[in-house]
Design a protein around this motif. Structure first.
Motif, PDB file in Angstrom:
ATOM      1  N   ILE A 114       0.865  -1.183   0.000  1.00 57.92           N
ATOM      2  CA  ILE A 114       0.000   0.000   0.000  1.00 57.92           C
ATOM      3  C   ILE A 114       0.900   1.231   0.000  1.00 57.92           C
ATOM      4  O   ILE A 114       1.532   1.543   1.007  1.00 57.92           O
ATOM      5  N   PRO A 115       0.987   1.929  -1.145  1.00 59.09           N
ATOM      6  CA  PRO A 115       1.819   3.128  -1.187  1.00 59.09           C
ATOM      7  C   PRO A 115       1.122   4.260  -0.436  1.00 59.09           C
ATOM      8  O   PRO A 115      -0.086   4.455  -0.573  1.00 59.09           O
ATOM      9  N   ASN A 116       1.897   4.976   0.341  1.00 58.78           N
ATOM     10  CA  ASN A 116       1.338   6.108   1.094  1.00 58.78           C
ATOM     11  C   ASN A 116       2.228   7.334   0.900  1.00 58.78           C
ATOM     12  O   ASN A 116       3.200   7.527   1.609  1.00 58.78           O
ATOM     13  N   PRO A 117       1.876   8.151  -0.106  1.00 55.07           N
ATOM     14  CA  PRO A 117       2.693   9.343  -0.388  1.00 55.07           C
ATOM     15  C   PRO A 117       2.392  10.509   0.564  1.00 55.07           C
ATOM     16  O   PRO A 117       2.935  11.597   0.383  1.00 55.07           O
ATOM     17  N   THR A 118       1.534  10.297   1.554  1.00 57.89           N
ATOM     18  CA  THR A 118       1.101  11.396   2.425  1.00 57.89           C
ATOM     19  C   THR A 118       1.955  11.466   3.691  1.00 57.89           C
ATOM     20  O   THR A 118       2.857  10.656   3.887  1.00 57.89           O
ATOM     21  N   VAL A 119       1.653  12.441   4.546  1.00 57.78           N
ATOM     22  CA  VAL A 119       2.324  12.511   5.844  1.00 57.78           C
ATOM     23  C   VAL A 119       1.430  11.883   6.913  1.00 57.78           C
ATOM     24  O   VAL A 119       1.696  12.011   8.101  1.00 57.78           O
ATOM     25  N   PHE A 120       0.378  11.202   6.455  1.00 57.61           N
ATOM     26  CA  PHE A 120      -0.586  10.621   7.394  1.00 57.61           C
ATOM     27  C   PHE A 120      -0.185   9.210   7.797  1.00 57.61           C
ATOM     28  O   PHE A 120       0.222   8.394   6.977  1.00 57.61           O
ATOM     29  N   ASP A 121      -0.346   8.961   9.078  1.00 59.42           N
ATOM     30  CA  ASP A 121      -0.052   7.673   9.675  1.00 59.42           C
ATOM     31  C   ASP A 121      -1.363   7.310  10.364  1.00 59.42           C
ATOM     32  O   ASP A 121      -1.779   7.985  11.311  1.00 59.42           O
ATOM     33  N   ILE A 122      -2.053   6.284   9.837  1.00 57.68           N
ATOM     34  CA  ILE A 122      -3.411   6.048  10.318  1.00 57.68           C
ATOM     35  C   ILE A 122      -3.633   4.598  10.735  1.00 57.68           C
ATOM     36  O   ILE A 122      -3.373   3.670   9.964  1.00 57.68           O
ATOM     37  N   GLN A 123      -4.091   4.436  11.959  1.00 57.18           N
ATOM     38  CA  GLN A 123      -4.500   3.114  12.415  1.00 57.18           C
ATOM     39  C   GLN A 123      -5.921   2.895  11.911  1.00 57.18           C
ATOM     40  O   GLN A 123      -6.826   3.669  12.234  1.00 57.18           O
ATOM     41  N   MET A 124      -6.111   1.860  11.087  1.00 55.85           N
ATOM     42  CA  MET A 124      -7.415   1.663  10.461  1.00 55.85           C
ATOM     43  C   MET A 124      -8.166   0.468  11.014  1.00 55.85           C
ATOM     44  O   MET A 124      -9.336   0.276  10.696  1.00 55.85           O
ATOM     45  N   GLY A 125      -7.496  -0.363  11.782  1.00 57.78           N
ATOM     46  CA  GLY A 125      -8.163  -1.533  12.321  1.00 57.78           C
ATOM     47  C   GLY A 125      -8.225  -2.666  11.306  1.00 57.78           C
ATOM     48  O   GLY A 125      -7.435  -2.710  10.362  1.00 57.78           O
ATOM     49  N   ASP A 126      -9.161  -3.590  11.511  1.00 59.42           N
ATOM     50  CA  ASP A 126      -9.323  -4.700  10.577  1.00 59.42           C
ATOM     51  C   ASP A 126     -10.118  -4.184   9.388  1.00 59.42           C
ATOM     52  O   ASP A 126     -11.285  -3.828   9.523  1.00 59.42           O
ATOM     53  N   VAL A 127      -9.459  -4.129   8.240  1.00 60.05           N
ATOM     54  CA  VAL A 127     -10.126  -3.614   7.044  1.00 60.05           C
ATOM     55  C   VAL A 127     -10.640  -4.791   6.239  1.00 60.05           C
ATOM     56  O   VAL A 127      -9.864  -5.661   5.812  1.00 60.05           O
ATOM     57  N   HIS A 128     -11.955  -4.851   6.068  1.00 53.60           N
ATOM     58  CA  HIS A 128     -12.574  -5.947   5.319  1.00 53.60           C
ATOM     59  C   HIS A 128     -12.701  -5.530   3.868  1.00 53.60           C
ATOM     60  O   HIS A 128     -13.027  -4.379   3.584  1.00 53.60           O
ATOM     61  N   ILE A 129     -12.425  -6.467   2.980  1.00 53.50           N
ATOM     62  CA  ILE A 129     -12.457  -6.140   1.555  1.00 53.50           C
ATOM     63  C   ILE A 129     -13.283  -7.156   0.771  1.00 53.50           C
ATOM     64  O   ILE A 129     -13.363  -8.326   1.145  1.00 53.50           O
ATOM     65  N   ASN A 130     -13.908  -6.663  -0.276  1.00 49.79           N
ATOM     66  CA  ASN A 130     -14.558  -7.525  -1.271  1.00 49.79           C
ATOM     67  C   ASN A 130     -13.605  -7.650  -2.441  1.00 49.79           C
ATOM     68  O   ASN A 130     -13.025  -6.656  -2.877  1.00 49.79           O
ATOM     69  N   LEU A 131     -13.492  -8.851  -2.941  1.00 56.12           N
ATOM     70  CA  LEU A 131     -12.604  -9.074  -4.084  1.00 56.12           C
ATOM     71  C   LEU A 131     -13.444  -9.480  -5.277  1.00 56.12           C
ATOM     72  O   LEU A 131     -14.347 -10.313  -5.155  1.00 56.12           O
ATOM     73  N   SER A 132     -13.156  -8.876  -6.426  1.00 49.20           N
ATOM     74  CA  SER A 132     -13.819  -9.341  -7.634  1.00 49.20           C
ATOM     75  C   SER A 132     -12.824  -9.305  -8.786  1.00 49.20           C
ATOM     76  O   SER A 132     -11.765  -8.673  -8.709  1.00 49.20           O
ATOM     77  N   PHE A 133     -13.199 -10.032  -9.828  1.00 50.55           N
ATOM     78  CA  PHE A 133     -12.302 -10.171 -10.973  1.00 50.55           C
ATOM     79  C   PHE A 133     -13.168 -10.117 -12.221  1.00 50.55           C
ATOM     80  O   PHE A 133     -14.126 -10.888 -12.342  1.00 50.55           O
ATOM     81  N   ASN A 134     -12.895  -9.183 -13.114  1.00 47.29           N
ATOM     82  CA  ASN A 134     -13.714  -9.011 -14.311  1.00 47.29           C
ATOM     83  C   ASN A 134     -15.199  -8.882 -13.976  1.00 47.29           C
ATOM     84  O   ASN A 134     -16.041  -9.469 -14.646  1.00 47.29           O
ATOM     85  N   GLY A 135     -15.492  -8.143 -12.912  1.00 43.05           N
ATOM     86  CA  GLY A 135     -16.881  -7.893 -12.554  1.00 43.05           C
ATOM     87  C   GLY A 135     -17.561  -9.027 -11.813  1.00 43.05           C
ATOM     88  O   GLY A 135     -18.744  -8.925 -11.472  1.00 43.05           O
ATOM     89  N   GLN A 136     -16.851 -10.098 -11.571  1.00 36.29           N
ATOM     90  CA  GLN A 136     -17.461 -11.220 -10.862  1.00 36.29           C
ATOM     91  C   GLN A 136     -16.917 -11.312  -9.447  1.00 36.29           C
ATOM     92  O   GLN A 136     -15.692 -11.262  -9.251  1.00 36.29           O
ATOM     93  N   ALA A 137     -17.832 -11.448  -8.466  1.00 39.57           N
ATOM     94  CA  ALA A 137     -17.388 -11.539  -7.083  1.00 39.57           C
ATOM     95  C   ALA A 137     -16.526 -12.782  -6.910  1.00 39.57           C
ATOM     96  O   ALA A 137     -16.867 -13.869  -7.386  1.00 39.57           O
ATOM     97  N   LEU A 138     -15.378 -12.593  -6.281  1.00 39.54           N
ATOM     98  CA  LEU A 138     -14.437 -13.697  -6.073  1.00 39.54           C
ATOM     99  C   LEU A 138     -14.484 -14.208  -4.651  1.00 39.54           C
ATOM    100  O   LEU A 138     -14.215 -15.366  -4.387  1.00 39.54           O
ATOM    101  N   GLY A 139     -14.762 -13.288  -3.737  1.00 40.03           N
ATOM    102  CA  GLY A 139     -14.744 -13.655  -2.325  1.00 40.03           C
ATOM    103  C   GLY A 139     -14.458 -12.432  -1.473  1.00 40.03           C
ATOM    104  O   GLY A 139     -14.632 -11.299  -1.933  1.00 40.03           O
ATOM    105  N   ASN A 140     -14.043 -12.690  -0.277  1.00 37.91           N
ATOM    106  CA  ASN A 140     -13.779 -11.570   0.624  1.00 37.91           C
ATOM    107  C   ASN A 140     -12.470 -11.775   1.360  1.00 37.91           C
ATOM    108  O   ASN A 140     -11.917 -12.869   1.375  1.00 37.91           O
ATOM    109  N   GLY A 141     -11.997 -10.719   1.963  1.00 37.15           N
ATOM    110  CA  GLY A 141     -10.735 -10.811   2.678  1.00 37.15           C
ATOM    111  C   GLY A 141     -10.624  -9.772   3.770  1.00 37.15           C
ATOM    112  O   GLY A 141     -11.544  -8.963   3.984  1.00 37.15           O
ATOM    113  N   THR A 142      -9.506  -9.815   4.460  1.00 31.93           N
ATOM    114  CA  THR A 142      -9.258  -8.864   5.551  1.00 31.93           C
ATOM    115  C   THR A 142      -7.783  -8.465   5.539  1.00 31.93           C
ATOM    116  O   THR A 142      -6.927  -9.304   5.271  1.00 31.93           O
ATOM    117  N   ILE A 143      -7.538  -7.199   5.807  1.00 33.31           N
ATOM    118  CA  ILE A 143      -6.168  -6.760   6.116  1.00 33.31           C
ATOM    119  C   ILE A 143      -6.225  -6.482   7.618  1.00 33.31           C
ATOM    120  O   ILE A 143      -6.723  -5.438   8.045  1.00 33.31           O
TER     121      ILE A 143
END
Ligand SMILES: *[C@@H]1O[C@H](CO)[C@@H](O)[C@H](O)[C@H]1NC(C)=O
Ligand SMILES: *[C@@H]1O[C@H](CO)[C@@H](O)[C@H](O)[C@H]1NC(C)=O
Ligand SMILES: *[C@@H]1O[C@H](CO)[C@@H](O)[C@H](O)[C@H]1NC(C)=O
Ligand SMILES: *[C@@H]1O[C@H](CO)[C@@H](O)[C@H](O)[C@H]1NC(C)=O
Ligand SMILES: *[C@@H]1O[C@H](CO)[C@@H](O)[C@H](O)[C@H]1NC(C)=O
Ligand SMILES: *[C@@H]1O[C@H](CO)[C@@H](O)[C@H](O)[C@H]1NC(C)=O
Ligand SMILES: *[C@@H]1O[C@H](CO)[C@@H](O)[C@H](O)[C@H]1NC(C)=O
Ligand SMILES: *[C@@H]1O[C@H](CO)[C@@H](O)[C@H](O)[C@H]1NC(C)=O
Length: 327
Positions: free
Chosen positions: A227-256
Motif C-alpha cells: 500500500i503506497p502512502n505518499p502522504t504525511v498521514f499515519d493512520i491506524q485503520m483496524g481490521d479492514v474488510h475487503i470484497n474481491l472481484s475479478f472481471n466484474g465477478q465476485a471472487l470472495g472476501n478478505g481482511t487486512i
C-alpha cells in the motif's frame, strides 16, 4: 476668516520673538507647567492607545498572516466512531517583525475542508503556546480529540483517500504577547497536503494458498499487499474488510487485519477466502498475463467496533490491484 486670523497671529508671534517675549513665554510655561505636563501625558497616552489599539493589532495580524504551517506528520491512532488520538508534528515558518519576538497563547484551532460551504469543522485541536522565531516547532502528541462532525470527517477522509492533493483550512483565535503588550489575533491558514491518490500503486506482492480447514476464519489465500502512502498521514485503520472481484465477478472476501498505514511504500499481511475455481485460475495465470483484482472496502473495525468515517470512503473506492507475477 478664523484661519487667516490665527495664521496672522502665528506669523506675528514668530517674527516678533524678542527676548522680552521669550521671557514672557518662559514665565507662562513655569506658571502653567502642569498644563504642559498634562498635555504631554495625554500625548503619550494617545500615542500608546494608537500603538496598542490600532498599530499593534494590525501589524501583528499582518505578521501572523505571513506565516506558513509545514506539516511533517499527522498521526491518527485508536479511531472510534466519536473520537481519535491525534499527534501532529509541524513547524511554523515565516514569522517576521513583531511575530518573531512574540509569543502566541495556546489556542483551540478548527480543521475543515477549504471548499466546504458553509464551514463545517471535522475537529478541534488545542495547540500549545507558540514562541516566536523563524522556524518554530508545533508538536502535539496523543491528544484525545472528539470528532466535531462525523459527516465532515467522512468527507475529509474520502478526499484524503481519493485525491492527489487537498486543501485543509486551520483557523483559531489567540492572544499575541510581546513583552507587556498583547493583542488578539486570528490564525487563518490553508495548507495543501498530499492525498492517497486512490491508492494507485497498490499491488499484491506475494500470496500462498492455504488449507482452508486449518484456518479459523476459513481463509484459503494469504499474502502481502503493498500500500503506497505518499502522504504525511499515519493512520491506524483496524481490521479492514475487503470484497474481491475479478472481471466484474465476485471472487470472495478478505481482511487486512490491524492495518496501520504508515507513510512510504510498505507491505501489509492480508488473508482472503475466495472461490476455489477462481483460485485455480489465479494459480494458472502465472504465465505472463497480469491478473488484476478489483478491491473494495467492506467495513473496518477495531475490536469489533466499526469506524464509519473510515469504512464509508473505503467502500466507495474501487482499487485495481494487480498480482505481481511470480518469478
Ligand atoms: C518532527 O518532524 C521533524 C522533521 O521531519 C523531525 O526531525 C522530528 O524528529 C519530529 N519530531 C517529533 C517529536 O516527532
Ligand atoms: C474548541 O472550540 C470548540 C468550538 O467552540 C469547542 O466545541 C471545543 O470544546 C473547544 N476545544 C477545546 C479543547 O477547547
Ligand atoms: C501514543 O499512544 C499510542 C497508542 O496508545 C502509544 O503506543 C504511544 O506510545 C503513545 N505515545 C506517546 C509518546 O505517549
Ligand atoms: C488440509 O488439512 C486437513 C486437516 O489438517 C487435511 O486432512 C487435508 O488433507 C489438507 N488438505 C490439503 C489439500 O492439504
Ligand atoms: C460485507 O459486510 C457486510 C456487513 O458487515 C457483511 O454482512 C457481508 O458479509 C460482507 N461481505 C463480504 C463479501 O465480506
Ligand atoms: C468473509 O465473509 C464471511 C461472512 O461474512 C466471514 O465469516 C469471513 O470471516 C470473511 N473472511 C475474511 C477473510 O474476512
Ligand atoms: C513508492 O513507489 C512509487 C512507485 O511505485 C514511487 O514513485 C515512490 O517514490 C515510492 N515512495 C517511496 C517513499 O519510496
Ligand atoms: C461486498 O460484497 C457483499 C456480498 O457480495 C455485498 O453485499 C456488499 O454490498 C459488498 N460491499 C461493497 C462495499 O460493495
Amino acid at each position: 476668516m478664523a484661519s487667516s486670523t490665527s495664521k496672522a497671529e502665528e506669523v506675528t508671534g514668530y517674527v516678533e520673538e524678542t527676548p522680552k517675549q521669550q521671557g514672557k513665554v518662559g514665565r507662562h510655561c513655569r506658571r502653567f507647567w502642569w498644563i504642559w505636563l498634562i498635555a504631554f501625558c495625554l500625548f503619550v497616552l494617545v500615542i500608546m492607545i494608537i500603538i496598542v489599539y490600532a498599530i499593534l493589532p494590525a501589524v501583528s495580524q499582518k505578521e501572523i498572516d505571513k506565516t506558513v504551517l509545514n506539516l511533517h506528520s499527522f498521526t491518527i491512532l485508536e479511531p472510534s466512531p466519536t473520537s481519535l488520538l491525534l499527534s501532529l508534528n509541524s513547524t511554523i515558518t515565516g514569522a517576521g517583525g513583531i511575530a518573531a519576538h512574540a509569543r502566541l497563547d495556546p489556542m483551540n484551532v478548527s480543521f475543515f475542508l477549504e471548499d466546504h460551504k458553509p464551514i463545517d469543522p471535522f475537529m478541534y485541536l488545542k495547540l500549545p503556546s507558540i514562541k516566536g522565531g523563524s522556524s518554530v516547532p508545533v508538536i502535539t502528541t496523543n491528544v484525545t480529540t472528539e470528532i466535531a462532525s462525523v459527516s465532515a470527517l467522512t468527507e475529509f477522509s474520502a478526499l484524503l483517500l481519493g485525491s492527489e492533493t487537498l486543501r485543509v483550512a486551520i483557523r483559531g483565535r489567540s492572544t499575541l504577547r510581546a513583552g507587556k503588550l498583547h493583542t488578539k489575533v486570528n490564525y487563518n491558514e490553508v495548507i495543501t497536503i498530499k492525498g492517497f491518490n486512490q491508492l494507485k500503486g497498490m499491488e499484491i506482492e506475494e500470496y500462498n494458498l492455504l488449507n482452508r480447514t486449518q484456518q479459523s476464519d476459513g481463509s484459503n489465500l494469504g499474502g502481502k499487499v503493498l500500500i503506497p502512502n505518499p502522504t504525511v498521514f499515519d493512520i491506524q485503520m483496524g481490521d479492514v474488510h475487503i470484497n474481491l472481484s475479478f472481471n466484474g465477478q465476485a471472487l470472495g472476501n478478505g481482511t487486512i487485519p490491524g492495518l496501520h498505514v504508515r507513510p512510504g511504500n510498505h507491505t501489509y499481511d492480508f488473508r482472503a477466502r475466495v472461490q476455489t475455481a477462481a483460485l485455480l485460475r489465479l494459480a494458472a495465470a502465472g504465465g505472463g498475463n497480469p491478473v488484476v483484482l478489483d478491491v473494495r472496502g467492506n467495513g473496518t473495525d477495531i475490536n469489533g467496533v466499526s469506524i464509519p468515517w473510515l469504512a464509508e470512503p473505503l467502500s466507495s473506492l474501487e482499487v485495481k490491484v494487480p498480482i505481481k507475477a511470480r518469478e
